[in-house]
Scaffold this motif. Structure first.
Motif, mmCIF file in Angstrom:
data_model
loop_
_atom_site.group_PDB
_atom_site.id
_atom_site.type_symbol
_atom_site.label_atom_id
_atom_site.label_comp_id
_atom_site.label_asym_id
_atom_site.label_seq_id
_atom_site.Cartn_x
_atom_site.Cartn_y
_atom_site.Cartn_z
ATOM 1 N N TYR A 84 -44.167 50.894 -58.183
ATOM 2 C CA TYR A 84 -43.219 51.183 -57.104
ATOM 3 C C TYR A 84 -41.841 50.597 -57.405
ATOM 4 O O TYR A 84 -40.819 51.267 -57.241
ATOM 5 C CB TYR A 84 -43.745 50.637 -55.783
ATOM 6 C CG TYR A 84 -42.765 50.815 -54.643
ATOM 7 C CD1 TYR A 84 -42.567 52.068 -54.062
ATOM 8 C CD2 TYR A 84 -42.018 49.741 -54.174
ATOM 9 C CE1 TYR A 84 -41.658 52.241 -53.031
ATOM 10 C CE2 TYR A 84 -41.113 49.909 -53.146
ATOM 11 C CZ TYR A 84 -40.938 51.158 -52.576
ATOM 12 O OH TYR A 84 -40.034 51.326 -51.569
ATOM 13 N N ASP A 120 -44.240 54.999 -51.636
ATOM 14 C CA ASP A 120 -44.249 53.852 -50.734
ATOM 15 C C ASP A 120 -45.379 53.967 -49.720
ATOM 16 O O ASP A 120 -46.118 53.001 -49.469
ATOM 17 C CB ASP A 120 -42.894 53.768 -50.022
ATOM 18 C CG ASP A 120 -42.790 52.565 -49.100
ATOM 19 O OD1 ASP A 120 -43.686 51.710 -49.124
ATOM 20 O OD2 ASP A 120 -41.810 52.481 -48.339
ATOM 21 N N SER A 164 -48.964 54.165 -51.917
ATOM 22 C CA SER A 164 -49.224 53.005 -52.775
ATOM 23 C C SER A 164 -49.022 51.684 -52.051
ATOM 24 O O SER A 164 -49.938 50.861 -51.975
ATOM 25 C CB SER A 164 -48.323 53.071 -54.010
ATOM 26 O OG SER A 164 -48.416 51.891 -54.768
ATOM 27 N N GLN A 165 -47.821 51.495 -51.493
ATOM 28 C CA GLN A 165 -47.478 50.195 -50.925
ATOM 29 C C GLN A 165 -48.060 49.961 -49.532
ATOM 30 O O GLN A 165 -48.544 48.876 -49.230
ATOM 31 C CB GLN A 165 -45.956 50.035 -50.872
ATOM 32 C CG GLN A 165 -45.307 49.994 -52.242
ATOM 33 C CD GLN A 165 -45.850 48.871 -53.103
ATOM 34 O OE1 GLN A 165 -46.595 49.125 -54.038
ATOM 35 N NE2 GLN A 165 -45.521 47.657 -52.788
#
Length: 216
Positions: free
Chosen positions: A72, A89, A92-93
């Motif tokens: 990222y 984002d 994944s985050q």
């Protein structure tokens, strides 16, 4: 329409510098150290003890967490404000790293329990293997964090105009964007079915956290 002042762009440039150069280095160091830890814990003599198998699993999950973060941060340097970055984002985050973070908390809790048992010389045999235990809890964590994907969407946000001198500085080559993409949490369906489906994973996540807190 309210104009953006220079402080906004200065803060964005500082954030970009940290996320593009400092945090990737930290992630790389973390990946290397956790890979070394995982390699040490994979030693056959250590694998005879269940606690070291949990420590190896914990190190491996930390590697996965840091790899997702590194991907990222590297993409942030090239695709800031883009739809692709916000999609990365979101998945994944906000979703996967949250799943892995909760999974690491669970493993740390199990490691603590194993250490307490070792101190008091208590030998409690569990038929479920370490891999199966981690896999079951990982699956539950995936389900428990589904509301993150259900209640968020990516939308285009138009930026207000700005006459900031910071952008016109000859040493600043940054391009002024007319719009960016942001993650919105306003995507909530009012149907009873949606609320019911949303409550299930939230209940599971809350129950898992409460079990850990009460036992510890």
């Amino acid at each position: 329409m309210i104009e953006l002042d220079c402080s906004y762009f200065i803060q964005q440039d500082l954030l970009r510098f940290c996320w593009s150069y400092i945090l990737p280095v930290i992630c790389l160091l973390g990946i290397v150290t956790n890979l070394l830890s995982s390699l040490v814990f994979s030693n056959k003599s250590l694998q005879k003890h269940e606690i070291y198998r949990y420590l190896q699993a914990h190190s491996s999950i930390q590697v996965a967490f840091l790899v997702l973060s590194l991907i990222y941060f590297v993409n942030y340097a090239f695709f800031e404000g883009s739809f692709y970055l916000k999609l990365l984002d979101l998945v994944s985050q906000r979703y996967l790293t949250s799943v892995l973070a909760l999974l690491m908390v669970f493993i740390e809790f199990l490691i603590t329990i194993k250490r307490v048992l070792m101190i008091f010389n208590l030998n409690i045999t569990v038929k479920i293997s370490v891999k199966m235990t981690v896999l079951i809890y990982f699956t539950l964590c995936l389900i428990a964090h589904l509301p993150i994907l259900w209640t968020m969407e990516i939308e285009q946000v138009n930026l207000p105009p700005s006459n900031c001198s910071y952008l016109s500085n000859k040493n600043n080559n940054r391009t002024r964007l007319a719009f960016i993409y942001e993650i919105s949490t306003e995507r909530l369906d009012n149907s009873k079915l949606f609320k019911f489906l949303l409550a299930i994973p939230l209940f599971i996540r809350g129950a898992l956290l409460q079990i850990i807190l009460l036992i510890s």
